[in-house]
Scaffold this active site. Structure first.
Site, PDB file in Angstrom:
ATOM      1  N   GLY A   1       0.834  -1.202   0.000  1.00 52.40           N
ATOM      2  CA  GLY A   1       0.000   0.000   0.000  1.00 52.40           C
ATOM      3  C   GLY A   1       0.867   1.249   0.000  1.00 52.40           C
TER       4      GLY A   1
ATOM      5  CE  LYS B   1       5.523 -13.316  -3.948  1.00 50.75           C
ATOM      6  NZ  LYS B   1       5.940 -14.625  -3.472  1.00 50.75           N
TER       7      LYS B   1
ATOM      8  CB  THR C   1      -4.279   1.525  11.127  1.00 56.65           C
ATOM      9  OG1 THR C   1      -3.436   0.721  10.325  1.00 56.65           O
ATOM     10  CG2 THR C   1      -5.581   1.828  10.409  1.00 56.65           C
ATOM     11  CD  GLU C   2      -4.622   9.190  12.479  1.00 56.03           C
ATOM     12  OE1 GLU C   2      -5.430   9.884  13.107  1.00 56.03           O
ATOM     13  OE2 GLU C   2      -3.856   9.637  11.612  1.00 56.03           O
TER      14      GLU C   2
ATOM     15  CE1 TYR D   1       6.008  11.245  15.225  1.00 51.14           C
ATOM     16  CE2 TYR D   1       5.130  12.677  13.522  1.00 51.14           C
ATOM     17  CZ  TYR D   1       5.208  11.435  14.105  1.00 51.14           C
ATOM     18  OH  TYR D   1       4.507  10.400  13.559  1.00 51.14           O
TER      19      TYR D   1
ATOM     20  CD  GLU E   1      -3.843  13.327  22.481  1.00 54.07           C
ATOM     21  OE1 GLU E   1      -3.042  13.375  21.568  1.00 54.07           O
ATOM     22  OE2 GLU E   1      -4.899  12.656  22.431  1.00 54.07           O
TER      23      GLU E   1
ATOM     24  CG  HIS F   1      -5.448  11.576  18.952  1.00 52.73           C
ATOM     25  ND1 HIS F   1      -4.351  12.036  19.627  1.00 52.73           N
ATOM     26  CD2 HIS F   1      -5.018  11.248  17.717  1.00 52.73           C
ATOM     27  CE1 HIS F   1      -3.301  11.994  18.823  1.00 52.73           C
ATOM     28  NE2 HIS F   1      -3.679  11.528  17.661  1.00 52.73           N
TER      29      HIS F   1
END
Lengths: 379, 291
Positions: B19, B44, B98-99, B160, B210, B249
């Protein structure tokens, strides 16, 4: 997605959970199709604390319904404007209990909570009045859990909690809920029951495969602006202060939230939260142009700050998309200040410089520039 | 005890390597030095991507390569099946950036991972890294220099930026785990307290949290329970978020008094942590204490 009480009850009714007959009203023409009275007029917002905020009122005549509706519609509670009320038949001759099912993240299960009293915040009840246990995430396991907890109460309430709980278990799993709370659960002496209020939070991540919830969202996008926007545009955008002066084009939920906190702490007024997902633009300007138009709708927005920490995003490519998107969104007339760090910064500097957008690598310097526009002085 | 101390020799497979994200990040991970031994792609059509040999399923890849670890870069609705496939093949560490994984799928995945005795980082994780050795996921290399700070974060971008600003001042990280921004997930902050307590390279912990949920509160309780004695620093985003609105989020949602910034600050401070109000204060505070 935190459902309006009205939508929550419509959804629950599909799972054989009894709710009082009621109708959603958005103007003062309440004449048709109301259930027999007396009534309760309940302002619909996607937050709790409605009673304290004065948007839940009892009515015994049609005239009173109109007066209450008039008083409640348009009120702003917890930053949300009340656009609709649910006019519902009052429940008489019942006592109150409490039941909720919610995701327990730490236990990776579904927590069931019950109490023989209802109508108040569950946290206000003494600890020994509450029964609680975690079940595995299957209808059978939750139903067994519900029956075990209900057995510790007596008579009509035990029967009602067990029966309502079993139906809620099916609703919870089938709708992929995060939380369903029935408070109060009205219980009659013969053990029959009806949901007085309903708080229902669904999982935004499951919306694409939950047809019922998605239909509710699409039918009432104004009530669920954030979820509607995410489903349609693939990014997160929240107006955090309708009076805000500083539009934000940012990526990453954590960094965007932190930026808003820091701006507020120094007395600035950010207009919006945005996680534009700069890594997922795929070479197209559509999402950026939409965002710029949304920000331009802020009546007091005087400047827009771009803050991107590019771990993966290529900043040269991002800057080219941004400049094109700005030309596609002439509505945005305010000055733009950029702070970019990461991959492809030299290319970004060239593109933004040609477009006359000041670029900083240091956030504090970018904010100093932003402040010049907010204080009304041109730099 | 959960031990995330993988090495540059740890054999890693990438599920969903063909992907868009799989192609990009397999290249970046390989450039960082991660030992990618196989890619999984059901369609494949070629024999390798970025020099990584392809297999059609996890079981064959694990048999052929002895891989213990997987990074799954597949769609949100395919993630549960990918995790189940990896577990069945004998994978012990699974990282899933993945989100948007549906919460009920995450409940099932978490139970399957626990039953198999494996370790799951994610979903919605920016990844994890042992600076200078191995990176699994998206962490930008500029933010990753070896050092004494154990870092755990729900957010990618905020970590980051934090790692970058610390690195600019010469302060690096030991073991960096992005626990991810979802409500229901694999490894949580509290699960890693025993590891960081005994990890010799880690001299202090930085928690980037958070609003929403009670993971920070659970972490504070775990620090007290394990008598965690290294300095703990925390930066919590979302102090000014409106109630009842999901802030990007899925887990970042405040209901009433639940999950508020202040509740987290109080819990962390009671456990002896220093909670900072801004990135600048955090960076200055960490440097002052550790330099």
């Amino acid at each position: 997605m935190y459902l309006l009480e009205h939508d929550a009850k419509e959804l629950l009714a599909r799972y054989q959970i009894h709710v009082p007959p009621g109708k959603l009203v958005s103007d003062l023409d309440t004449s048709g199709n109301l259930p027999p009275g007396p009534w309760i007029v309940k302002g619909q917002i996607t937050a709790g604390g409605r009673g304290k905020a004065g948007i839940i009122k009892k009515a015994t005549t049609a005239q009173e319904i109109i007066e209450h509706t008039k008083a409640i519609l348009g009120k702003v509670v917890k930053n949300r404007r009340v656009d609709t009320v649910r006019v519902e038949q009052q429940v008489a001759g019942a006592t109150e209990a409490y039941i909720s099912l919610m995701i327990d993240a730490a236990a990776a299960g579904v927590r069931v909570i019950m109490a023989a009293e209802g109508g108040m915040d569950i946290e206000a009840l003494p600890k020994d009045a509450i029964r609680s246990a975690v079940a595995a995430p299957t209808v059978d396991a939750i139903t067994r859990c519900v029956q075990a907890l209900a057995a510790s109460f007596e008579g009509a309430k035990a029967r009602a909690l067990a029966d309502a709980g079993a139906k809620l278990a099916s609703a919870f799993m089938a709708s992929e809920a995060m939380l369903i709370e029935i408070n109060p659960l009205f219980v009659k002496s013969d053990g029959t029951w009806i949901a007085g209020d309903a708080k229902f939070v669904t999982d935004d991540g499951a919306l694409e495969r939950q047809d019922d919830t998605r239909a509710m969202l699409n039918a009432r996008t104004a009530a669920y602006p954030e979820a509607a926007l995410k489903l349609e545009h693939g990014c997160d955008y929240v107006v955090v202060d309708p009076e805000g002066e500083l539009g934000l084009l940012t990526t990453g939920a954590g960094l965007s939230m932190m930026l808003i906190d820091e701006l507020r702490a120094v007395g600035l007024k950010p207009y919006n939260f945005l996680d534009v997902r700069s890594g997922g633009l795929r070479g197209e300007t559509a999402r950026l142009a939409k965002v710029l138009k949304w920000i331009s709708a802020g009546p007091n927005v005087k400047v827009m700050l771009i803050n991107i920490f590019a771990g993966i995003t290529e900043l040269g490519e991002f800057s080219r998309l941004l400049v094109s998107a700005l030309s596609e969104a002439p509505e945005l007339k305010v000055p733009v200040v950029a702070r970019l760090v990461g991959n492809g910064l030299p290319a970004a500097r060239e593109v933004l410089s040609a477009a006359g957008i000041p670029l900083y690598a240091d956030l504090d310097e970018a904010l100093a520039e932003v402040k010049k526009h907010l204080s009304g002085n041109q730099p | 005890m959960i031990n995330p101390r993988l090495t540059k020799n740890t054999p890693v497979i990438i599920q969903g390597i063909s992907g868009r994200a799989g192609r990009l990040h397999s290249r970046l991970m390989k450039e960082y030095g991660t030992n990618l031994v196989a890619g999984i792609s059901s369609r494949k059509a070629v024999s390798e991507i970025n020099g990584v040999p392809l297999f059609t399923d996890c079981a064959t890849a694990v048999k052929a390569t002895g891989a213990t670890t997987s990074v799954a870069l597949v769609g949100a609705f395919d993630l549960l099946a990918a995790i189940e496939e990896a577990l069945a093949a004998g994978i012990r560490y699974i990282v899933t950036p993945t989100e948007g994984m549906p919460v009920h799928d995450a409940l099932k995945a978490k139970r399957a991972v626990d039953a198999a005795g494996a370790i799951w980082v994610g979903a919605s994780t920016p990844g994890m890294a042992i600076a200078g050795e191995v990176k699994l996921g998206f962490l930008p290399s500029d933010s990753l220099i070896p050092g004494p700070v154990g870092l755990m974060s729900k957010s990618g971008t905020l970590s980051y930026e934090s790692g970058y600003r610390l690195a600019q001042r010469g302060m690096g990280t030991s073991v960096w785990i992005g626990v991810g921004g979802d409500a229901v997930k694999g490894v949580r902050y509290a699960d890693l307290v025993p590891f960081y307590a005994q990890d010799e390279q880690t001299q202090a912990l930085l928690i980037i949290g958070e609003i929403g949920g009670h993971e920070e509160e659970d972490f504070a309780a775990a620090c007290i329970a394990h008598k965690f004695s290294k300095p703990v620093f925390a930066l919590i985003a979302g102090r000014s978020a409106p109630e009842g609105v999901t802030m990007g989020h899925a887990g970042a949602l405040v209901h009433g008094s639940h999950g508020t910034w202040n509740a987290k600050r109080l819990a962390l401070e009671a456990a002896g942590a220093t909670v900072f109000g801004s990135l600048n204060e955090m960076v200055d505070g960490v440097i002052r204490r550790l330099k």
